[in-house]
Design a protein around this motif. Structure first.
Motif, PDB file in Angstrom:
ATOM      1  N   ALA A 268       0.824  -1.204   0.000  1.00  0.00           N
ATOM      2  CA  ALA A 268       0.000   0.000   0.000  1.00  0.00           C
ATOM      3  C   ALA A 268       0.862   1.260   0.000  1.00  0.00           C
ATOM      4  O   ALA A 268       1.923   1.297   0.638  1.00  0.00           O
ATOM      5  CB  ALA A 268      -0.922   0.014   1.216  1.00  0.00           C
ATOM      6  N   ILE A 269       0.378   2.272  -0.700  1.00  0.00           N
ATOM      7  CA  ILE A 269       0.950   3.610  -0.682  1.00  0.00           C
ATOM      8  C   ILE A 269       0.015   4.486   0.143  1.00  0.00           C
ATOM      9  O   ILE A 269      -1.178   4.589  -0.148  1.00  0.00           O
ATOM     10  CB  ILE A 269       1.058   4.190  -2.104  1.00  0.00           C
ATOM     11  N   PHE A 270       0.549   5.121   1.201  1.00  0.00           N
ATOM     12  CA  PHE A 270      -0.269   5.937   2.099  1.00  0.00           C
ATOM     13  C   PHE A 270       0.229   7.377   2.099  1.00  0.00           C
ATOM     14  O   PHE A 270       1.372   7.647   2.466  1.00  0.00           O
ATOM     15  CB  PHE A 270      -0.221   5.352   3.510  1.00  0.00           C
ATOM     16  N   CYS A 271      -0.638   8.314   1.693  1.00  0.00           N
ATOM     17  CA  CYS A 271      -0.289   9.731   1.604  1.00  0.00           C
ATOM     18  C   CYS A 271      -1.056  10.513   2.663  1.00  0.00           C
ATOM     19  O   CYS A 271      -2.287  10.591   2.609  1.00  0.00           O
ATOM     20  CB  CYS A 271      -0.631  10.281   0.218  1.00  0.00           C
ATOM     21  N   ASP A 272      -0.338  11.105   3.615  1.00  0.00           N
ATOM     22  CA  ASP A 272      -1.005  11.816   4.703  1.00  0.00           C
ATOM     23  C   ASP A 272       0.009  12.745   5.367  1.00  0.00           C
ATOM     24  O   ASP A 272       1.181  12.379   5.525  1.00  0.00           O
ATOM     25  CB  ASP A 272      -1.552  10.812   5.719  1.00  0.00           C
ATOM     26  N   TYR A 273      -0.427  13.911   5.783  1.00  0.00           N
ATOM     27  CA  TYR A 273       0.483  14.902   6.368  1.00  0.00           C
ATOM     28  C   TYR A 273       1.057  14.459   7.717  1.00  0.00           C
ATOM     29  O   TYR A 273       2.140  14.887   8.110  1.00  0.00           O
ATOM     30  CB  TYR A 273      -0.248  16.236   6.542  1.00  0.00           C
ATOM     31  N   ALA A 274       0.323  13.602   8.448  1.00  0.00           N
ATOM     32  CA  ALA A 274       0.738  13.251   9.809  1.00  0.00           C
ATOM     33  C   ALA A 274       1.186  11.803   9.944  1.00  0.00           C
ATOM     34  O   ALA A 274       2.099  11.499  10.701  1.00  0.00           O
ATOM     35  CB  ALA A 274      -0.401  13.526  10.792  1.00  0.00           C
ATOM     36  N   GLY A 275       0.523  10.899   9.238  1.00  0.00           N
ATOM     37  CA  GLY A 275       0.863   9.486   9.349  1.00  0.00           C
ATOM     38  C   GLY A 275       0.374   8.881  10.654  1.00  0.00           C
ATOM     39  O   GLY A 275      -0.322   9.515  11.441  1.00  0.00           O
ATOM     40  N   ARG A 276       0.763   7.642  10.882  1.00  0.00           N
ATOM     41  CA  ARG A 276       0.378   6.907  12.078  1.00  0.00           C
ATOM     42  C   ARG A 276       1.564   6.044  12.518  1.00  0.00           C
ATOM     43  O   ARG A 276       2.357   5.577  11.686  1.00  0.00           O
ATOM     44  CB  ARG A 276      -0.813   5.967  11.822  1.00  0.00           C
ATOM     45  N   GLY A 277       1.639   5.760  13.803  1.00  0.00           N
ATOM     46  CA  GLY A 277       2.704   4.893  14.281  1.00  0.00           C
ATOM     47  C   GLY A 277       2.633   3.505  13.681  1.00  0.00           C
ATOM     48  O   GLY A 277       3.650   2.892  13.354  1.00  0.00           O
ATOM     49  N   TYR A 278       1.409   3.002  13.507  1.00  0.00           N
ATOM     50  CA  TYR A 278       1.272   1.635  12.989  1.00  0.00           C
ATOM     51  C   TYR A 278       1.635   1.540  11.513  1.00  0.00           C
ATOM     52  O   TYR A 278       2.174   0.521  11.073  1.00  0.00           O
ATOM     53  CB  TYR A 278      -0.114   1.066  13.270  1.00  0.00           C
ATOM     54  N   THR A 279       1.361   2.597  10.714  1.00  0.00           N
ATOM     55  CA  THR A 279       1.787   2.526   9.306  1.00  0.00           C
ATOM     56  C   THR A 279       3.296   2.734   9.185  1.00  0.00           C
ATOM     57  O   THR A 279       3.925   2.193   8.272  1.00  0.00           O
ATOM     58  CB  THR A 279       1.034   3.550   8.429  1.00  0.00           C
ATOM     59  N   ASP A 280       3.879   3.504  10.121  1.00  0.00           N
ATOM     60  CA  ASP A 280       5.349   3.599  10.158  1.00  0.00           C
ATOM     61  C   ASP A 280       5.954   2.219  10.370  1.00  0.00           C
ATOM     62  O   ASP A 280       6.912   1.821   9.686  1.00  0.00           O
ATOM     63  CB  ASP A 280       5.800   4.514  11.300  1.00  0.00           C
ATOM     64  N   GLU A 281       5.393   1.487  11.330  1.00  0.00           N
ATOM     65  CA  GLU A 281       5.901   0.147  11.618  1.00  0.00           C
ATOM     66  C   GLU A 281       5.711  -0.786  10.426  1.00  0.00           C
ATOM     67  O   GLU A 281       6.596  -1.600  10.111  1.00  0.00           O
ATOM     68  CB  GLU A 281       5.191  -0.427  12.845  1.00  0.00           C
ATOM     69  N   GLU A 282       4.574  -0.664   9.769  1.00  0.00           N
ATOM     70  CA  GLU A 282       4.299  -1.536   8.626  1.00  0.00           C
ATOM     71  C   GLU A 282       5.226  -1.251   7.450  1.00  0.00           C
ATOM     72  O   GLU A 282       5.405  -2.104   6.582  1.00  0.00           O
ATOM     73  CB  GLU A 282       2.832  -1.392   8.222  1.00  0.00           C
ATOM     74  N   GLU A 283       5.840  -0.080   7.450  1.00  0.00           N
ATOM     75  CA  GLU A 283       6.869   0.203   6.448  1.00  0.00           C
ATOM     76  C   GLU A 283       8.239  -0.261   6.928  1.00  0.00           C
ATOM     77  O   GLU A 283       8.913  -1.047   6.243  1.00  0.00           O
ATOM     78  CB  GLU A 283       6.928   1.700   6.142  1.00  0.00           C
ATOM     79  N   LYS A 284       8.658   0.198   8.103  1.00  0.00           N
ATOM     80  CA  LYS A 284      10.021  -0.028   8.560  1.00  0.00           C
ATOM     81  C   LYS A 284      10.280  -1.485   8.951  1.00  0.00           C
ATOM     82  O   LYS A 284      11.373  -2.005   8.744  1.00  0.00           O
ATOM     83  CB  LYS A 284      10.329   0.889   9.744  1.00  0.00           C
ATOM     84  N   ARG A 285       9.265  -2.120   9.529  1.00  0.00           N
ATOM     85  CA  ARG A 285       9.450  -3.481  10.048  1.00  0.00           C
ATOM     86  C   ARG A 285       9.060  -4.557   9.039  1.00  0.00           C
ATOM     87  O   ARG A 285       9.655  -5.643   9.020  1.00  0.00           O
ATOM     88  CB  ARG A 285       8.622  -3.640  11.325  1.00  0.00           C
ATOM     89  N   TYR A 286       8.067  -4.219   8.172  1.00  0.00           N
ATOM     90  CA  TYR A 286       7.539  -5.263   7.283  1.00  0.00           C
ATOM     91  C   TYR A 286       7.598  -4.909   5.794  1.00  0.00           C
ATOM     92  O   TYR A 286       7.405  -5.798   4.962  1.00  0.00           O
ATOM     93  CB  TYR A 286       6.085  -5.582   7.677  1.00  0.00           C
ATOM     94  N   GLY A 287       7.818  -3.666   5.441  1.00  0.00           N
ATOM     95  CA  GLY A 287       7.913  -3.284   4.031  1.00  0.00           C
ATOM     96  C   GLY A 287       6.621  -3.483   3.258  1.00  0.00           C
ATOM     97  O   GLY A 287       6.652  -3.791   2.066  1.00  0.00           O
ATOM     98  N   LEU A 288       5.483  -3.265   3.931  1.00  0.00           N
ATOM     99  CA  LEU A 288       4.191  -3.468   3.271  1.00  0.00           C
ATOM    100  C   LEU A 288       3.442  -2.167   2.999  1.00  0.00           C
ATOM    101  O   LEU A 288       2.609  -2.106   2.098  1.00  0.00           O
ATOM    102  CB  LEU A 288       3.316  -4.400   4.129  1.00  0.00           C
ATOM    103  N   VAL A 289       3.713  -1.135   3.790  1.00  0.00           N
ATOM    104  CA  VAL A 289       3.123   0.190   3.568  1.00  0.00           C
ATOM    105  C   VAL A 289       4.251   1.170   3.330  1.00  0.00           C
ATOM    106  O   VAL A 289       5.292   1.107   3.993  1.00  0.00           O
ATOM    107  CB  VAL A 289       2.288   0.642   4.788  1.00  0.00           C
TER     108      VAL A 289
END
Length: 347
Positions: A268-289
């Motif tokens: 998934a590609i997520f575009c947002d000015y603030a983001g979320r801790g869980y989507t950060d994790e889903e990128e850094k830890r799992y490479g899915l977002v």
């Protein structure tokens, strides 16, 4: 135990549905109240839940304030009759925290959105317990309970969800076809004031470039421009997760749907000015977002990443492999919620 659930967003129907069924099987009495927002009532109907409507979503600060008073008055009247032992709400649920304090009962809020500052200002001092993912960016003090999971695991974990490929037949898609889902949110929440996400030009560029790789399907909380109507999905909301499972890629500005894709093994590609801790994790830890927070360049930068992903012929297979890693490291969130409610229900 008598438990009052207040549902303020469609995502919370999914969040709590398995929990509600589990608690009722155990003999607890559950009462659902709902704030009408987008497809929330449609989902409650689709899953066969009984509920009382206590208000509706508003989009200006004044109307939100007036609606808050109305909702809490309605909840108070319902609570006087139902006599709950405990009150439960989802993200930023000011209503159950206020009602709990008013009637002297425990309130539990399951929150995952750090930048909802006004909601936290109004909610946190009154809530008894606030449960958040371990990836939550901020500390909420002694009331906070962190857990290894996220909201989407409460309904998309394999314990509760099995994808149904028949949804593809409804749309004339084959399982191996490349298709990209574009998701646009309404930007009507209090914490979104002054922000608008992807611009019209960003959306036009995304459609023009992404359709070179496969079919485009659009789902939107707000009305679409006429030029995009041909791509709109007319799909029952309870079938959306089946579609996300088989999708090649999600592109848009919905945190919930991006995280749903991660749990399902879809990039998934997520575009947002603030983001979320869980989507950060889903990128850094799992490479899915993949998160894009710079409002000045998110449209351009996110599209570059989307095209890079679509040029990977093994994208779908790699996504499902990453999903297995995620599932192995996370808990059964529905079970966690049930345990917390039963633990604190006697307070």
């Amino acid at each position: 135990m008598r438990i009052l659930f207040n549902i303020c967003h469609p995502a919370q129907v999914h969040l709590f549905k398995n929990l509600l069924w589990d608690l009722e099987k155990k003999g607890h009495k559950c009462k659902i109240t709902a704030v009408e927002k987008e497809v929330s009532l449609n989902l409650l109907d689709a899953y066969g839940f009984e509920y009382e409507v206590v208000g509706s979503a508003k989009f200006t600060s004044f109307s939100k304030a007036m609606e808050l008073i109305k909702i809490e008055y309605m909840l108070y009247k319902i609570a006087r009759v139902f006599k709950p032992d405990i009150l439960v709400g989802g993200v930023g649920n000011v209503h159950v925290s206020h009602l709990g304090k008013l009637i002297g009962k425990t309130s539990i809020v399951f929150d995952d959105t750090e930048h909802s500052k006004i909601e936290h200002l109004l909610m946190d001092p009154f809530a008894t317990v606030i449960c958040t993912p371990a990836s939550y960016r901020i500390s909420l003090g002694n009331k906070q309970i962190r857990y290894e999971g996220n909201h989407e695991l409460a309904y998309l974990h394999p314990h509760y969800f099995t994808p149904d490929a028949r949804v593809l037949n409804d749309l004339g898609i084959k399982e191996n076809d490349t298709f990209i889902i574009l998701r646009f949110v309404s930007w009507g929440a209090i914490h979104d004031v002054g922000h608008a996400g992807l611009t019209l030009e960003d959306k036009r560029n995304a459609v023009r470039e992404l359709k070179k790789y496969g079919r485009i399907l659009i789902t939107s909380e707000k009305p679409l421009e006429k030029e995009f109507e041909m791509y709109r999905i007319n799909l029952p909301p309870e079938k959306m997760h089946d579609l996300l499972y088989y999708a090649t890629l999600l592109y848009g500005d919905s945190a919930t749907m991006a995280s749903e894709c991660a749990v399902l093994g879809t990039h998934a590609i997520f575009c947002d000015y603030a983001g979320r801790g869980y989507t950060d994790e889903e990128e850094k830890r799992y490479g899915l977002v993949y998160n894009f927070y710079n409002e000045n360049s998110m449209g351009k930068d996110s599209l570059v990443k989307a095209l890079e992903l679509l040029n990977n012929p093994n994208l779908k297979r790699e996504g499902k492999q990453k999903r297995e890693t995620l599932l192995a490291e996370k808990i059964d969130v529905t079970k966690f919620m049930a345990d917390i409610i039963e633990k604190y229900g006697g307070l």
